[in-house]
Structure formats: C-alpha cells, structure tokens
Design an enzyme around this catalytic site. Structure first.
Site, PDB file in Angstrom:
ATOM      1  N   ARG A 191       0.808  -1.222   0.000  1.00 53.53           N
ATOM      2  CA  ARG A 191       0.000   0.000   0.000  1.00 53.53           C
ATOM      3  C   ARG A 191       0.839   1.269   0.000  1.00 53.53           C
ATOM      4  O   ARG A 191       0.645   2.161  -0.825  1.00 53.53           O
ATOM      5  CB  ARG A 191      -0.940   0.002   1.220  1.00 53.53           C
ATOM      6  CG  ARG A 191      -2.032  -1.041   1.138  1.00 53.53           C
ATOM      7  CD  ARG A 191      -2.589  -1.354   2.533  1.00 53.53           C
ATOM      8  NE  ARG A 191      -3.540  -2.450   2.472  1.00 53.53           N
ATOM      9  CZ  ARG A 191      -3.189  -3.735   2.368  1.00 53.53           C
ATOM     10  NH1 ARG A 191      -1.910  -4.055   2.311  1.00 53.53           N
ATOM     11  NH2 ARG A 191      -4.111  -4.664   2.325  1.00 53.53           N
ATOM     12  N   THR A 192       1.759   1.369   0.947  1.00 59.13           N
ATOM     13  CA  THR A 192       2.507   2.616   1.096  1.00 59.13           C
ATOM     14  C   THR A 192       3.399   2.879  -0.105  1.00 59.13           C
ATOM     15  O   THR A 192       3.442   3.991  -0.641  1.00 59.13           O
ATOM     16  CB  THR A 192       3.346   2.576   2.385  1.00 59.13           C
ATOM     17  OG1 THR A 192       2.487   2.309   3.502  1.00 59.13           O
ATOM     18  CG2 THR A 192       4.054   3.894   2.609  1.00 59.13           C
ATOM     19  N   ARG A 250      11.438   3.768   4.218  1.00 63.48           N
ATOM     20  CA  ARG A 250      10.878   2.820   5.189  1.00 63.48           C
ATOM     21  C   ARG A 250      12.017   1.922   5.657  1.00 63.48           C
ATOM     22  O   ARG A 250      12.743   1.346   4.848  1.00 63.48           O
ATOM     23  CB  ARG A 250       9.754   1.984   4.591  1.00 63.48           C
ATOM     24  CG  ARG A 250       9.325   0.822   5.522  1.00 63.48           C
ATOM     25  CD  ARG A 250       8.043   0.153   5.086  1.00 63.48           C
ATOM     26  NE  ARG A 250       6.893   0.993   5.351  1.00 63.48           N
ATOM     27  CZ  ARG A 250       5.630   0.552   5.307  1.00 63.48           C
ATOM     28  NH1 ARG A 250       5.376  -0.706   5.007  1.00 63.48           N
ATOM     29  NH2 ARG A 250       4.637   1.366   5.551  1.00 63.48           N
ATOM     30  N   LYS A 290      26.836  -6.296  -1.253  1.00 62.42           N
ATOM     31  CA  LYS A 290      28.284  -6.397  -1.449  1.00 62.42           C
ATOM     32  C   LYS A 290      29.048  -5.728  -0.307  1.00 62.42           C
ATOM     33  O   LYS A 290      30.274  -5.585  -0.374  1.00 62.42           O
ATOM     34  CB  LYS A 290      28.684  -5.743  -2.778  1.00 62.42           C
ATOM     35  CG  LYS A 290      28.025  -6.354  -4.007  1.00 62.42           C
ATOM     36  CD  LYS A 290      28.441  -5.606  -5.268  1.00 62.42           C
ATOM     37  CE  LYS A 290      27.778  -6.187  -6.503  1.00 62.42           C
ATOM     38  NZ  LYS A 290      28.156  -5.431  -7.727  1.00 62.42           N
ATOM     39  N   HIS A 304       4.817   6.625  11.684  1.00 64.51           N
ATOM     40  CA  HIS A 304       4.335   6.458  10.307  1.00 64.51           C
ATOM     41  C   HIS A 304       3.419   7.648  10.012  1.00 64.51           C
ATOM     42  O   HIS A 304       2.202   7.522   9.954  1.00 64.51           O
ATOM     43  CB  HIS A 304       3.576   5.149  10.176  1.00 64.51           C
ATOM     44  CG  HIS A 304       3.378   4.677   8.763  1.00 64.51           C
ATOM     45  ND1 HIS A 304       3.621   5.471   7.672  1.00 64.51           N
ATOM     46  CD2 HIS A 304       2.931   3.484   8.270  1.00 64.51           C
ATOM     47  CE1 HIS A 304       3.345   4.795   6.569  1.00 64.51           C
ATOM     48  NE2 HIS A 304       2.943   3.582   6.906  1.00 64.51           N
TER      49      HIS A 304
END
Length: 325
Positions: A55-56, A105, A83, A133
């Site tokens: 969703r986000t 996020r 790496k 959030h």
C-alpha cells in the site's frame, strides 16, 4: 515549513491542517478523467523501502507520478548493500544522481532522521521500526475528516485504537494526529501488547468501550513478525477478547466508523466481512492515501507551496471536463 516530514510531532497542528487542506485539492485532481498535473515536473522522488510494503510504496509512486515527478525505486535485494556497501553510502550515491526527495521505510527507528543528515533532499518517513508512520496518520485523520465532514476539527470525537499497540508505529502516529485535532483517544489491548510506558488512557475491555459508544473504531494488525515472544495465549482467544466479531459489529452505533491500516489478518482482529459493515472506510483509507501523499510531496517540493494555481488550472487537464462527486 520543514524540508522533511519525519513525524506528526514535528509537523505540528498547523502543519497537519495545511496538509489536510492540500489533500482536498489533490482529491479533486484524482476525480478528474485525467488525474495528472504538472506541479512537480522536473522533480525526482526516490522510494527506499527496507521493509516489504504494498500500500505505502504504490501509494507514494502513484502520488509522485500524478504530480508529474520522476520516480526512482531502490531495490534493496538487488543493491550493493549485498556487497557490503553501507546504508549511508547507498543514500549518498543515490542523492548524487539528483534526487529531490527520499521516501524511507526502515526497520530501525530513527533511520529517516539519519538520511536527513546525509543529504540535502527532502525526506519522508514511510515507517521506521515501531516508532512513527506520519503519512498513515495523516490519511487516517483525513478519511475521518471527509467521512464525518469534520473540517473544523475533532473536538468531542471518541476514538478507540484496538490491538497490538506495543509494536505499532501506526498507533503512535495516528493517536498523536487525532489528539492534535481535538479527539479523545483510548487504547484497547491486553497489557502484554501495550508499551512499557503508557501515555494514553488504556483498557483491556473492548466490549465496555463499544458499549459506551465510539465514533471511530481503529483495529490494528497483530504484528507477529515483530514479536520475539508469545504475548497472547493464542489467536483464537485474542479474537474472542479483542477482535471485531459479528456480535461486536452488531453492537456498534450506525454512525461508527471502522478503520484498519492494512493488511488485514482476516479472522484475527477482524472476523467479519468488511464489505458487509456499513461503517467500514478501509478502502477509502487506501484511496485517500494517494491524495494525502500527493499533498505531502507538493508541500515539500513545490516551488510555491502556498499557491495551487498549477494544480487548479494547467494545460494537462484544461481540455478535460471536471467530474463532480
């Protein structure tokens, strides 16, 4: 106006109101036959998601594209992090490509604040650990604002946030946003799913809260992926005490709004078909998320955020008639 959106606390009451008012304009754009405006043409937005999201991530991508911004997506699983490259080096490398905003996020609380220190670009917190959030909180209060026509504020509004509050960044940010607009908020959860320090009114008796009448019932997901111990006896007992069952749904007032940030654990926190619940606004939350995130990006990146002339009248939509709700 700050160059970043990291938390509701930093945004403040005036900032929340500004974003909600901008979201009204963006919602009008999204109702047009061609929901796209040139407001952020020439700007670049990069999504950097270290946690899974549907969703986000898609909401931010859609929001940026509808404002005509260029978009980049940082695929963690295919990046040089594998790496041995550091988080900071990755951010600074992407920033050197010409990025105006990072949408971050991350599983670690505070990560977006680090990114803001490492770059001159705007930073939007799309969820950091258990902490915050802010855009979810903004779309939540915007959904209630529209559903109840409460443009003047939420004074007297009663909100119950139910479920796994301990692990929920949504609970923290959404509670802050609702209270900033004047609502009364109560947390409903077993004591094992509350934070060590509870700064809100809290109870473990959902039936009593529903019986007293609430205007907004906000159900949270059990975040099993964040749990390192058994905090409830079993999910069946959790549903019996804290789930929205058919019996509890029948006790809700007709005007009560039911919300959920998604994804829904069907049969756990919600044991009823939301499509059969007149007060459910879960789908509207998803729809409104695009308008709110458009408002956030516009607020941060527009050359003149105090003017919406490039949204209301522009070449892209001038030939298309506007749709009216």
């Amino acid at each position: 106006m700050s160059r970043s959106l990291l938390s509701i606390e930093e945004l403040g009451v005036d900032g929340v109101q500004r974003v909600l008012e901008l979201a009204d304009t963006m919602a009008e754009v999204n109702r047009r036959p061609n929901p796209k405006v040139p407001a952020l043409r020439g700007r670049t937005v990069c999504n950097v998601f270290f946690e899974d999201s549907t969703r986000t991530r898609l909401s931010f991508e859609t929001a940026a594209k509808r404002l005509s911004a260029d978009t980049m997506t940082f695929a963690v699983s295919q990046s040089s992090l594998n790496k041995g490259e550091s988080f900071r080096d990755s951010i600074e490398t992407i920033a050197a490509m010409g990025v105006d905003a990072f949408v971050i996020r991350h599983a670690s609380a505070g990560a977006p604040w680090l990114v803001e220190d490492w770059t001159t670009a705007s930073v939007v917190n799309a969820g950091d650990g258990w902490h915050a959030h802010p855009t979810q909180a903004l779309l939540d209060v915007y959904t209630v604002r529209v559903a109840l026509n409460r443009t003047a504020g939420f004074d007297g509004l009663r909100v119950a946030v139910v479920g796994d509050i301990k692990h929920s960044r949504v609970a923290r940010s959404t509670t802050t946003a609702f209270k900033a607009l004047g609502a009364d908020v109560i947390w409903v959860a077993p004591t094992t799913l509350l934070p060590p320090v509870v700064g809100e009114t809290a109870t473990d008796r959902l039936d009593d809260v529903i019986g007293d009448g609430v205007d907004v019932l906000y159900m949270l997901r059990m975040q099993n992926e964040r749990m390192t111990e058994a905090l409830v006896p079993n999910l069946r007992e959790y549903t019996a005490r804290f789930g929205l069952t058919p019996r509890r749904a029948a006790c809700l007032a007709p005007s009560t709004i039911v919300m959920h940030p998604g994804p829904v654990n069907r049969g756990v926190e919600i044991a009823i078909d939301l499509g059969e619940l007149p007060g459910s606004v879960v789908k509207q939350q998803v729809t409104n998320g695009i308008s709110v995130r458009m408002a956030v990006l516009y607020d941060l990146l527009s050359a003149n955020p105090n003017s919406t002339s490039d949204i209301e009248i522009n070449d892209d939509v001038a030939a298309a008639p506007k749709e009216h709700p």
